[in-house]
Design a protein around this motif. Structure first.
Motif, mmCIF file in Angstrom:
data_model
loop_
_atom_site.group_PDB
_atom_site.id
_atom_site.type_symbol
_atom_site.label_atom_id
_atom_site.label_comp_id
_atom_site.label_asym_id
_atom_site.label_seq_id
_atom_site.Cartn_x
_atom_site.Cartn_y
_atom_site.Cartn_z
ATOM 1 N N UNK A 172 6.835 2.218 -13.453
ATOM 2 C CA UNK A 172 6.507 1.615 -12.159
ATOM 3 C C UNK A 172 6.192 2.690 -11.127
ATOM 4 N N UNK A 173 6.975 3.765 -11.099
ATOM 5 C CA UNK A 173 6.707 4.859 -10.164
ATOM 6 C C UNK A 173 5.381 5.542 -10.487
ATOM 7 N N UNK A 174 5.090 5.665 -11.764
ATOM 8 C CA UNK A 174 3.853 6.308 -12.198
ATOM 9 C C UNK A 174 2.626 5.470 -11.847
ATOM 10 N N UNK A 175 2.775 4.148 -11.807
ATOM 11 C CA UNK A 175 1.649 3.265 -11.486
ATOM 12 C C UNK A 175 1.084 3.567 -10.098
ATOM 13 N N UNK A 176 1.940 3.897 -9.135
ATOM 14 C CA UNK A 176 1.496 4.356 -7.836
ATOM 15 C C UNK A 176 1.154 3.285 -6.818
ATOM 16 N N UNK A 177 1.275 2.020 -7.172
ATOM 17 C CA UNK A 177 0.912 0.984 -6.200
ATOM 18 C C UNK A 177 1.879 0.936 -5.027
ATOM 19 N N UNK A 178 3.121 1.344 -5.242
ATOM 20 C CA UNK A 178 4.084 1.357 -4.129
ATOM 21 C C UNK A 178 3.768 2.453 -3.121
ATOM 22 N N UNK A 189 0.952 3.177 -1.948
ATOM 23 C CA UNK A 189 -0.067 2.718 -0.994
ATOM 24 C C UNK A 189 0.361 1.409 -0.336
ATOM 25 N N UNK A 190 1.649 1.068 -0.482
ATOM 26 C CA UNK A 190 2.218 -0.056 0.245
ATOM 27 C C UNK A 190 2.082 -1.406 -0.418
ATOM 28 N N UNK A 191 1.699 -1.465 -1.684
ATOM 29 C CA UNK A 191 1.535 -2.750 -2.357
ATOM 30 C C UNK A 191 2.812 -3.165 -3.065
ATOM 31 N N UNK A 192 2.889 -4.448 -3.379
ATOM 32 C CA UNK A 192 3.960 -4.992 -4.210
ATOM 33 C C UNK A 192 3.346 -5.403 -5.541
ATOM 34 N N UNK A 193 4.170 -5.599 -6.549
ATOM 35 C CA UNK A 193 3.675 -5.887 -7.906
ATOM 36 C C UNK A 193 2.817 -7.151 -7.935
ATOM 37 N N UNK A 194 3.199 -8.182 -7.200
ATOM 38 C CA UNK A 194 2.426 -9.430 -7.212
ATOM 39 C C UNK A 194 1.080 -9.292 -6.493
ATOM 40 N N UNK A 195 0.903 -8.227 -5.715
ATOM 41 C CA UNK A 195 -0.401 -7.988 -5.081
ATOM 42 C C UNK A 195 -1.442 -7.575 -6.107
ATOM 43 N N UNK A 196 -0.997 -7.141 -7.286
ATOM 44 C CA UNK A 196 -1.912 -6.657 -8.316
ATOM 45 C C UNK A 196 -2.430 -7.769 -9.213
ATOM 46 N N UNK A 197 -1.953 -8.990 -9.040
ATOM 47 C CA UNK A 197 -2.403 -10.110 -9.867
ATOM 48 C C UNK A 197 -3.839 -10.458 -9.479
ATOM 49 N N UNK A 198 -4.765 -10.494 -10.444
ATOM 50 C CA UNK A 198 -6.163 -10.812 -10.121
ATOM 51 C C UNK A 198 -6.310 -12.233 -9.569
ATOM 52 N N UNK A 246 6.441 1.183 -0.396
ATOM 53 C CA UNK A 246 7.214 -0.001 -0.743
ATOM 54 C C UNK A 246 8.434 0.443 -1.545
ATOM 55 N N UNK A 247 9.598 0.057 -1.070
ATOM 56 C CA UNK A 247 10.836 0.425 -1.755
ATOM 57 C C UNK A 247 11.092 -0.552 -2.912
ATOM 58 N N UNK A 248 11.789 -0.098 -3.948
ATOM 59 C CA UNK A 248 12.040 -0.979 -5.097
ATOM 60 C C UNK A 248 12.728 -2.292 -4.729
ATOM 61 N N UNK A 249 13.624 -2.271 -3.741
ATOM 62 C CA UNK A 249 14.294 -3.523 -3.360
ATOM 63 C C UNK A 249 13.376 -4.453 -2.570
ATOM 64 N N UNK A 250 12.287 -3.941 -2.005
ATOM 65 C CA UNK A 250 11.300 -4.770 -1.301
ATOM 66 C C UNK A 250 10.264 -5.351 -2.261
ATOM 67 N N UNK A 251 10.173 -4.770 -3.447
ATOM 68 C CA UNK A 251 9.157 -5.178 -4.419
ATOM 69 C C UNK A 251 9.650 -6.378 -5.226
ATOM 70 N N UNK A 276 -1.176 -5.812 3.549
ATOM 71 C CA UNK A 276 -0.922 -4.812 2.509
ATOM 72 C C UNK A 276 -2.209 -4.470 1.755
ATOM 73 N N UNK A 277 -3.013 -5.464 1.458
ATOM 74 C CA UNK A 277 -4.252 -5.227 0.713
ATOM 75 C C UNK A 277 -5.233 -4.382 1.542
ATOM 76 N N UNK A 278 -5.373 -4.708 2.814
ATOM 77 C CA UNK A 278 -6.292 -3.945 3.670
ATOM 78 C C UNK A 278 -5.815 -2.503 3.862
ATOM 79 N N UNK A 279 -4.506 -2.332 4.033
ATOM 80 C CA UNK A 279 -3.964 -0.991 4.203
ATOM 81 C C UNK A 279 -4.157 -0.171 2.925
ATOM 82 N N UNK A 280 -3.950 -0.800 1.772
ATOM 83 C CA UNK A 280 -4.146 -0.105 0.496
ATOM 84 C C UNK A 280 -5.616 0.248 0.289
ATOM 85 N N UNK A 281 -6.520 -0.644 0.694
ATOM 86 C CA UNK A 281 -7.952 -0.368 0.583
ATOM 87 C C UNK A 281 -8.333 0.822 1.460
#
Length: 127
Positions: free
Chosen positions: A28-34, A36-45, A89-94, A69-74
């Motif tokens: 999860x840390x390696x994925x890097x989405x946190x 840029x401020x995203x949460x895991x469910x933000x990655x669902x197509x 994004x902290x793990x407890x916020x995700x 979150x999406x605009x900030x990550x973009x």
């Protein structure tokens, strides 16, 4: 969204769960989405009909937060920069916010299909 998952298999076995948890956290840390401020469910197509229905069911605040979150990550992606560490994004916020709604919609869809395919047999009457 429904894909084969080993989650239940792993969760039911404590020894396997202890072994997999650090590996899952590392991945999860390696994925890097946190970063840029995203949460895991933000990655669902969003191309799926079920996901679009779930997005419509989100509360106004949760929907606004998702768009923010999406605009900030973009913006981070365009500038090739990560957010400052205090904005990650902290793990407890995700926590999942969209996945439970998606599962609910899929259950409703399955129930609807079962009801539509229901056949009623009349009992044979004695003559």
């Amino acid at each position: 969204m429904s894909a084969p998952s080993l989650t239940n298999f792993i969760v039911k076995r404590p020894w396997l769960r202890r072994w997999m948890t650090p590996l899952a956290n590392w991945y999860t840390d390696l994925a890097g989405y946190r970063k840029i401020g995203l949460r895991a469910d933000d990655l669902i197509p969003e191309e799926n009909e079920v996901v679009l229905k779930a997005l419509k069911r989100l509360s106004a605040k949760e929907s606004y937060d998702r768009v923010f979150r999406m605009r900030r990550a973009f913006q981070c992606s365009l500038s090739h920069q990560l957010l400052p560490k205090d904005q990650w994004t902290k793990p407890d916020e995700d926590t999942p916010y969209l996945s439970p709604i998606i599962r609910e919609i899929e259950a409703e869809k399955a129930e609807r299909e079962d009801l539509e395919n229901l056949t009623i047999k009349k009992p044979a009457t004695k003559a």
